[in-house]
Design a protein around this motif. Structure first.
Motif, PDB file in Angstrom:
ATOM      1  N   ARG A 111      28.952  -0.255 -17.602  1.00  0.00           N
ATOM      2  CA  ARG A 111      29.111  -1.649 -17.212  1.00  0.00           C
ATOM      3  C   ARG A 111      30.341  -1.838 -16.327  1.00  0.00           C
ATOM      4  O   ARG A 111      31.246  -1.017 -16.311  1.00  0.00           O
ATOM      5  CB  ARG A 111      29.230  -2.526 -18.469  1.00  0.00           C
ATOM      6  N   LEU A 112      30.369  -2.947 -15.629  1.00  0.00           N
ATOM      7  CA  LEU A 112      31.478  -3.266 -14.747  1.00  0.00           C
ATOM      8  C   LEU A 112      32.790  -3.316 -15.527  1.00  0.00           C
ATOM      9  O   LEU A 112      32.884  -3.987 -16.544  1.00  0.00           O
ATOM     10  CB  LEU A 112      31.235  -4.618 -14.085  1.00  0.00           C
ATOM     11  N   ASN A 113      33.777  -2.584 -15.038  1.00  0.00           N
ATOM     12  CA  ASN A 113      35.097  -2.642 -15.665  1.00  0.00           C
ATOM     13  C   ASN A 113      36.138  -2.083 -14.707  1.00  0.00           C
ATOM     14  O   ASN A 113      35.811  -1.306 -13.795  1.00  0.00           O
ATOM     15  CB  ASN A 113      35.133  -1.863 -16.988  1.00  0.00           C
ATOM     16  N   ASP A 114      37.371  -2.492 -14.913  1.00  0.00           N
ATOM     17  CA  ASP A 114      38.509  -1.983 -14.146  1.00  0.00           C
ATOM     18  C   ASP A 114      38.340  -2.139 -12.633  1.00  0.00           C
ATOM     19  O   ASP A 114      38.879  -1.346 -11.858  1.00  0.00           O
ATOM     20  CB  ASP A 114      38.768  -0.500 -14.472  1.00  0.00           C
ATOM     21  N   GLY A 115      37.556  -3.129 -12.232  1.00  0.00           N
ATOM     22  CA  GLY A 115      37.426  -3.392 -10.802  1.00  0.00           C
ATOM     23  C   GLY A 115      36.669  -2.336 -10.030  1.00  0.00           C
ATOM     24  O   GLY A 115      36.781  -2.249  -8.802  1.00  0.00           O
ATOM     25  N   GLN A 116      35.878  -1.514 -10.721  1.00  0.00           N
ATOM     26  CA  GLN A 116      35.134  -0.450 -10.062  1.00  0.00           C
ATOM     27  C   GLN A 116      33.670  -0.846  -9.866  1.00  0.00           C
ATOM     28  O   GLN A 116      33.107  -1.604 -10.659  1.00  0.00           O
ATOM     29  CB  GLN A 116      35.198   0.839 -10.887  1.00  0.00           C
ATOM     30  N   PRO A 117      33.028  -0.338  -8.807  1.00  0.00           N
ATOM     31  CA  PRO A 117      31.599  -0.614  -8.617  1.00  0.00           C
ATOM     32  C   PRO A 117      30.758   0.135  -9.628  1.00  0.00           C
ATOM     33  O   PRO A 117      31.231   1.066 -10.290  1.00  0.00           O
ATOM     34  CB  PRO A 117      31.333  -0.095  -7.195  1.00  0.00           C
ATOM     35  N   VAL A 118      29.513  -0.255  -9.751  1.00  0.00           N
ATOM     36  CA  VAL A 118      28.562   0.414 -10.637  1.00  0.00           C
ATOM     37  C   VAL A 118      27.822   1.490  -9.850  1.00  0.00           C
ATOM     38  O   VAL A 118      27.253   1.209  -8.792  1.00  0.00           O
ATOM     39  CB  VAL A 118      27.553  -0.591 -11.225  1.00  0.00           C
ATOM     40  N   ALA A 196      27.044 -13.836  -4.400  1.00  0.00           N
ATOM     41  CA  ALA A 196      27.875 -14.771  -5.160  1.00  0.00           C
ATOM     42  C   ALA A 196      27.021 -15.870  -5.782  1.00  0.00           C
ATOM     43  O   ALA A 196      27.279 -16.304  -6.913  1.00  0.00           O
ATOM     44  CB  ALA A 196      28.942 -15.382  -4.253  1.00  0.00           C
ATOM     45  N   PHE A 197      25.998 -16.309  -5.060  1.00  0.00           N
ATOM     46  CA  PHE A 197      25.090 -17.338  -5.584  1.00  0.00           C
ATOM     47  C   PHE A 197      24.422 -16.844  -6.858  1.00  0.00           C
ATOM     48  O   PHE A 197      24.336 -17.572  -7.861  1.00  0.00           O
ATOM     49  CB  PHE A 197      24.044 -17.688  -4.531  1.00  0.00           C
ATOM     50  N   ALA A 198      23.943 -15.587  -6.848  1.00  0.00           N
ATOM     51  CA  ALA A 198      23.258 -15.034  -8.022  1.00  0.00           C
ATOM     52  C   ALA A 198      24.187 -14.971  -9.228  1.00  0.00           C
ATOM     53  O   ALA A 198      23.774 -15.246 -10.359  1.00  0.00           O
ATOM     54  CB  ALA A 198      22.718 -13.642  -7.698  1.00  0.00           C
ATOM     55  N   VAL A 199      25.459 -14.623  -8.988  1.00  0.00           N
ATOM     56  CA  VAL A 199      26.427 -14.556 -10.086  1.00  0.00           C
ATOM     57  C   VAL A 199      26.740 -15.954 -10.607  1.00  0.00           C
ATOM     58  O   VAL A 199      26.745 -16.194 -11.823  1.00  0.00           O
ATOM     59  CB  VAL A 199      27.711 -13.842  -9.635  1.00  0.00           C
ATOM     60  N   LEU A 285      32.579 -11.645  -6.579  1.00  0.00           N
ATOM     61  CA  LEU A 285      32.117 -12.079  -7.903  1.00  0.00           C
ATOM     62  C   LEU A 285      31.198 -11.008  -8.463  1.00  0.00           C
ATOM     63  O   LEU A 285      30.315 -10.495  -7.780  1.00  0.00           O
ATOM     64  CB  LEU A 285      31.375 -13.413  -7.795  1.00  0.00           C
ATOM     65  N   THR A 286      31.388 -10.666  -9.741  1.00  0.00           N
ATOM     66  CA  THR A 286      30.638  -9.558 -10.319  1.00  0.00           C
ATOM     67  C   THR A 286      29.634  -9.981 -11.393  1.00  0.00           C
ATOM     68  O   THR A 286      28.450  -9.694 -11.293  1.00  0.00           O
ATOM     69  CB  THR A 286      31.598  -8.517 -10.915  1.00  0.00           C
ATOM     70  N   TYR A 287      30.120 -10.689 -12.422  1.00  0.00           N
ATOM     71  CA  TYR A 287      29.246 -11.077 -13.531  1.00  0.00           C
ATOM     72  C   TYR A 287      29.829 -12.333 -14.160  1.00  0.00           C
ATOM     73  O   TYR A 287      31.020 -12.620 -14.025  1.00  0.00           O
ATOM     74  CB  TYR A 287      29.134  -9.937 -14.548  1.00  0.00           C
ATOM     75  N   LYS A 288      29.003 -13.072 -14.849  1.00  0.00           N
ATOM     76  CA  LYS A 288      29.354 -14.429 -15.286  1.00  0.00           C
ATOM     77  C   LYS A 288      30.693 -14.550 -16.011  1.00  0.00           C
ATOM     78  O   LYS A 288      31.441 -15.496 -15.796  1.00  0.00           O
ATOM     79  CB  LYS A 288      28.240 -14.997 -16.158  1.00  0.00           C
ATOM     80  N   ASP A 289      31.025 -13.612 -16.903  1.00  0.00           N
ATOM     81  CA  ASP A 289      32.237 -13.738 -17.704  1.00  0.00           C
ATOM     82  C   ASP A 289      33.342 -12.775 -17.293  1.00  0.00           C
ATOM     83  O   ASP A 289      34.342 -12.637 -17.994  1.00  0.00           O
ATOM     84  CB  ASP A 289      31.916 -13.513 -19.188  1.00  0.00           C
ATOM     85  N   LEU A 290      33.150 -12.103 -16.162  1.00  0.00           N
ATOM     86  CA  LEU A 290      34.127 -11.099 -15.741  1.00  0.00           C
ATOM     87  C   LEU A 290      34.947 -11.591 -14.557  1.00  0.00           C
ATOM     88  O   LEU A 290      34.458 -12.370 -13.730  1.00  0.00           O
ATOM     89  CB  LEU A 290      33.410  -9.800 -15.355  1.00  0.00           C
ATOM     90  N   PRO A 291      36.189 -11.131 -14.444  1.00  0.00           N
ATOM     91  CA  PRO A 291      36.993 -11.494 -13.274  1.00  0.00           C
ATOM     92  C   PRO A 291      36.414 -10.832 -12.025  1.00  0.00           C
ATOM     93  O   PRO A 291      35.795  -9.768 -12.115  1.00  0.00           O
ATOM     94  CB  PRO A 291      38.385 -10.945 -13.602  1.00  0.00           C
ATOM     95  N   PRO A 292      36.613 -11.432 -10.878  1.00  0.00           N
ATOM     96  CA  PRO A 292      36.082 -10.839  -9.646  1.00  0.00           C
ATOM     97  C   PRO A 292      36.828  -9.564  -9.269  1.00  0.00           C
ATOM     98  O   PRO A 292      37.973  -9.355  -9.685  1.00  0.00           O
ATOM     99  CB  PRO A 292      36.310 -11.932  -8.603  1.00  0.00           C
ATOM    100  N   ARG A 293      36.165  -8.716  -8.506  1.00  0.00           N
ATOM    101  CA  ARG A 293      36.821  -7.559  -7.924  1.00  0.00           C
ATOM    102  C   ARG A 293      37.556  -8.001  -6.666  1.00  0.00           C
ATOM    103  O   ARG A 293      37.039  -8.806  -5.892  1.00  0.00           O
ATOM    104  CB  ARG A 293      35.804  -6.481  -7.537  1.00  0.00           C
TER     105      ARG A 293
END
Length: 362
Positions: A111-118, A196-199, A285-293
């Motif tokens: 999962r998305l973490n530490d500002g890294q791509p999937v 960004a719209f999808a997120v 913007l990455t995911y609803k509850d996560l900070p952006p990269r």
């Protein structure tokens, strides 16, 4: 006003309602076209195929185009062979791969973490699960001859995914969200502001951006017919200079916020500022509850330290031809390579800006 004695001062120029149409919108709204004696009407289009056809039939004098489009048109890859050129790169980066929110829980430790791509490795279990059900993961891009298409293939291949297990379809950018919401697709590769719209709508998550896959590769270019440039050499020069001024104006972050406000207008993107602004400000913007990269190069329009940043270089064009061949879109790279100098017109760029031919491509 700078006067290039334009042969055709009144122009119709096409654009797609995307974040990286900013140079055209800024040039129109802040008088850069007028500075060079041009009266430009910007015409919003719904699909890249329509944009191409209108340029080819003369309904548009020129347009914001995908970087591979002038090549595809000139080589006849997408139908009739119609010589087209680009004398100017409008933007670099700007795309992202978004997957349906329903798949996020299946990423596990990836999962998305530490500002890294999937990595696409994370979706291998999802692809396999679909295959067990006799289905394929269905992903959309905006046009066959697009960086979106090739970047998506590269991202999947880097994750070890068999492309035969993926169904790729073509959908205009503005239809991506509806298709994702309806479950018609599992994800897409598209330019802003649709990721960004999808997120924001909690429909998807941003897995990777083009900055992660092909950092700083040309994304949008100015496309005109070769015959149009020959008939209107001073007009083409004026058009490029106006767009160059707009691109450099967009280097400033405060200016980019102003551009986002312009883009939000109904005649352009007709969308909320909180969807348009993030990528312009280097925020993914990455995911609803996560900070952006934080991706400083998410949208790039110019670089004052690189005199050839906006030059459609033969180096970039050659690399793109290799990608097109690898993807099965190009059968005769030798012929294509010989035609490239007539398509990616770095010579015109150098002429317009008195840039030495001996300088590095960018």
């Amino acid at each position: 006003m700078v006067n290039f004695t334009s042969e055709k001062p009144s122009l119709n120029v096409g654009f797609m309602p995307l974040t990286d149409s900013a140079p055209l919108v800024v040039a129109k709204e802040y008088g850069f076209f007028e500075r060079y004696g041009l009266d430009v009407t910007l015409e919003k289009q719904n699909s890249w195929a329509t944009m191409r056809d209108k340029v080819c039939t003369g309904l548009l004098d020129g347009a914001q185009m995908l970087a591979p489009m002038p090549i595809a048109s000139s080589l006849g890859l997408d139908g009739q062979r119609i010589p087209m050129i680009t004398p100017f790169v409008l933007s670099r980066n700007g795309n992202a791969i978004t997957l349906s929110h329903k798949w996020y829980a299946h990423l596990g430790e990836h999962r998305l973490n530490d500002g890294q791509p999937v990595s696409a490795k994370a979706i291998v279990p999802i692809v396999n699960k679909k295959a067990e059900q006799g289905e394929k993961l269905r992903l959309a891009t905006v046009f066959p001859y697009s960086c979106h298409y090739y970047q998506l293939l590269d991202w999947l291949s880097a994750g070890g995914i068999d492309l035969n297990q993926i169904e790729l379809i073509i959908i205009p950018p503005g239809n991506m969200i509806a298709a994702l919401k309806a479950g018609d697709i599992d994800g897409f590769c598209v330019g802003g502001p649709w990721n960004a719209f999808a997120v924001r709508a909690q429909l998807g998550f941003t897995a990777a951006t083009s900055s992660d896959i092909w950092n700083d590769f040309p994304e949008k270019v100015l496309g005109v017919l070769a015959s149009w440039q020959m008939q209107n050499p001073q007009t083409c020069k004026a058009l490029v200079h106006a767009l160059n001024d707009a691109c450099h104006w967009l280097e400033s972050i405060p200016n980019r916020f102003e551009a986002a406000q312009l883009l939000s207008g109904s005649q352009y993107l007709n969308m909320d500022l909180n969807i348009i602004a993030p990528s312009l400000l280097g925020s993914c913007l990455t995911y609803k509850d996560l900070p952006p990269r934080q991706i400083k190069t998410y949208n790039q329009f110019a670089d004052s330290e690189s005199v050839n940043f906006n030059c459609p270089s033969l180096e970039d064009g050659s690399w793109l031809l290799e990608v097109m061949q690898k993807s099965g879109h190009l059968a005769n790279p030798t012929h294509a390579m010989s035609q490239l100098p007539h398509i990616y017109r770095q010579d015109l760029f150098h002429e317009y800006f008195s840039v030495s031919q001996d300088l590095a491509p960018r």
